[in-house]
Design a protein around this motif. Structure first.
Motif, mmCIF file in Angstrom:
data_model
loop_
_atom_site.group_PDB
_atom_site.id
_atom_site.type_symbol
_atom_site.label_atom_id
_atom_site.label_comp_id
_atom_site.label_asym_id
_atom_site.label_seq_id
_atom_site.Cartn_x
_atom_site.Cartn_y
_atom_site.Cartn_z
ATOM 1 N N HIS A 1 0.810 -1.216 0.000
ATOM 2 C CA HIS A 1 0.000 0.000 0.000
ATOM 3 C C HIS A 1 0.845 1.269 0.000
ATOM 4 O O HIS A 1 0.332 2.357 -0.249
ATOM 5 N N ILE A 2 2.139 1.150 0.302
ATOM 6 C CA ILE A 2 3.009 2.328 0.357
ATOM 7 C C ILE A 2 3.281 2.850 -1.053
ATOM 8 O O ILE A 2 3.612 2.094 -1.949
ATOM 9 N N LYS A 3 3.118 4.137 -1.224
ATOM 10 C CA LYS A 3 3.383 4.779 -2.518
ATOM 11 C C LYS A 3 4.697 5.556 -2.443
ATOM 12 O O LYS A 3 5.033 6.137 -1.402
ATOM 13 N N LEU A 4 5.425 5.554 -3.519
ATOM 14 C CA LEU A 4 6.709 6.243 -3.598
ATOM 15 C C LEU A 4 6.706 7.222 -4.758
ATOM 16 O O LEU A 4 6.148 6.929 -5.819
ATOM 17 N N THR A 5 7.338 8.374 -4.566
ATOM 18 C CA THR A 5 7.535 9.318 -5.657
ATOM 19 C C THR A 5 8.972 9.203 -6.149
ATOM 20 O O THR A 5 9.913 9.276 -5.344
ATOM 21 N N LEU A 6 9.131 9.004 -7.447
ATOM 22 C CA LEU A 6 10.450 8.907 -8.063
ATOM 23 C C LEU A 6 10.729 10.148 -8.893
ATOM 24 O O LEU A 6 9.887 10.533 -9.708
ATOM 25 N N MET A 7 11.884 10.758 -8.687
ATOM 26 C CA MET A 7 12.348 11.834 -9.553
ATOM 27 C C MET A 7 13.668 11.374 -10.178
ATOM 28 O O MET A 7 14.650 11.150 -9.475
ATOM 29 N N ILE A 8 13.651 11.186 -11.488
ATOM 30 C CA ILE A 8 14.797 10.656 -12.211
ATOM 31 C C ILE A 8 15.388 11.764 -13.078
ATOM 32 O O ILE A 8 14.701 12.314 -13.937
ATOM 33 N N ILE A 9 16.637 12.076 -12.866
ATOM 34 C CA ILE A 9 17.333 13.093 -13.661
ATOM 35 C C ILE A 9 18.345 12.363 -14.547
ATOM 36 O O ILE A 9 19.263 11.714 -14.036
#
Length: 269
Positions: free
Chosen positions: A185-193
């Protein structure tokens, strides 16, 4: 290799739970496997064979509509589970029905949790739910509860209501153990540069069913142009996505943060 091993071991644990604790007492699991169990109990057909045949069309559709890597490892899970159900003899390890339903549910939850942590699923209603959320953005928890409720009702009519209630106990325990083993149920935000923005975007779109926002960026010191890709994923997808990023651009900078809440359009598959 580790992912292959984890999916295989998790599927074998599920097969042991079914053939040694649940099936000998006419207790069902949730999902398509539960329907396969009903057929196996009420007919001469093998449960493992029915599990494979019932999942086969769903896996084919899932391969077309959902992420390729996710479905390929899900196919591995279904094949291993089906073969193990066919090979492992059906025998009651415990004669007490309540103990069997609880311990069978615990083992099933451990196995399912291991498979989910490996960015795969055991087929069945999970794939149906993912396909429905893709089409209509329906909440996956509601879909799974409704479909598992149908399995319990069917078991009540064909196997007796005592068996249906024990099935409810097993499904409940399985759900609790899965939550403990795998924080899906845990959501993660990914920022890929990355300097390979187009390749990265296409690879993610081909392999993972998530929306991606692409922005232009520039290194403050190097003055080099970069692409910034932002997406929100479920925890169980992280292993798969980290591997994809490494394949496309080992030099990519990736910031992963836990997301408190998601508001708006998000497919909770």
């Amino acid at each position: 290799m580790l992912r292959f091993f984890s999916v295989t071991v998790g599927s074998l644990i599920i097969a042991v739970a079914y053939n040694w604790f649940l099936i000998p007492h006419n207790i069902l699991s949730s999902g398509i496997s539960g329907i396969a169990m009903i057929i196996g109990i009420l007919s001469p057909l093998d449960t493992g064979l029915m599990n494979f045949l019932l999942n086969l069309p769903l896996l084919i559709i899932g391969y077309i509509k959902l992420g390729r890597d996710f479905i390929l490892y899900s196919i591995l899970s279904v094949v291993v589970l089906s073969v193990a159900l066919y090979v492992i003899p059906i025998q009651a390890v415990a004669h007490d029905v309540i103990i069997s339903s609880v311990f069978g549910g615990v083992l099933t939850g451990i196995g399912v949790g291991i498979v989910l942590r490996s960015s795969a699923c055991t087929g069945g209603f999970d794939i149906v739910s993912l396909l429905l959320t893709v089409k209509r953005d329906m909440p996956i928890g509601t879909i799974l509860s409704a479909m598992n409720g149908i399995v319990v009702i069917i078991s009540g009519f064909f196997l007796g209501w005592d068996a249906a209630l024990y099935t409810l106990v097993s499904i409940f325990v399985t759900g609790k153990v899965v939550d403990a083993v795998h924080t899906r149920h845990i959501k993660l935000t990914l920022m890929i540069i990355t300097s390979k923005g187009e390749d990265m975007k296409q690879r993610l779109l081909d392999s993972v069913y998530r929306g991606i926002t692409v922005m232009d960026g520039e290194g403050a010191y190097s003055k080099t142009e970069r692409k910034i890709l932002m997406t929100v994923i479920s925890r169980y997808e992280l292993t798969n996505i980290k591997g994809l990023i490494q394949d496309v651009d080992p030099q990519a900078f990736v910031n992963i943060t836990e997301t408190v809440e998601v508001v708006g359009l998000f497919h909770r598959g």
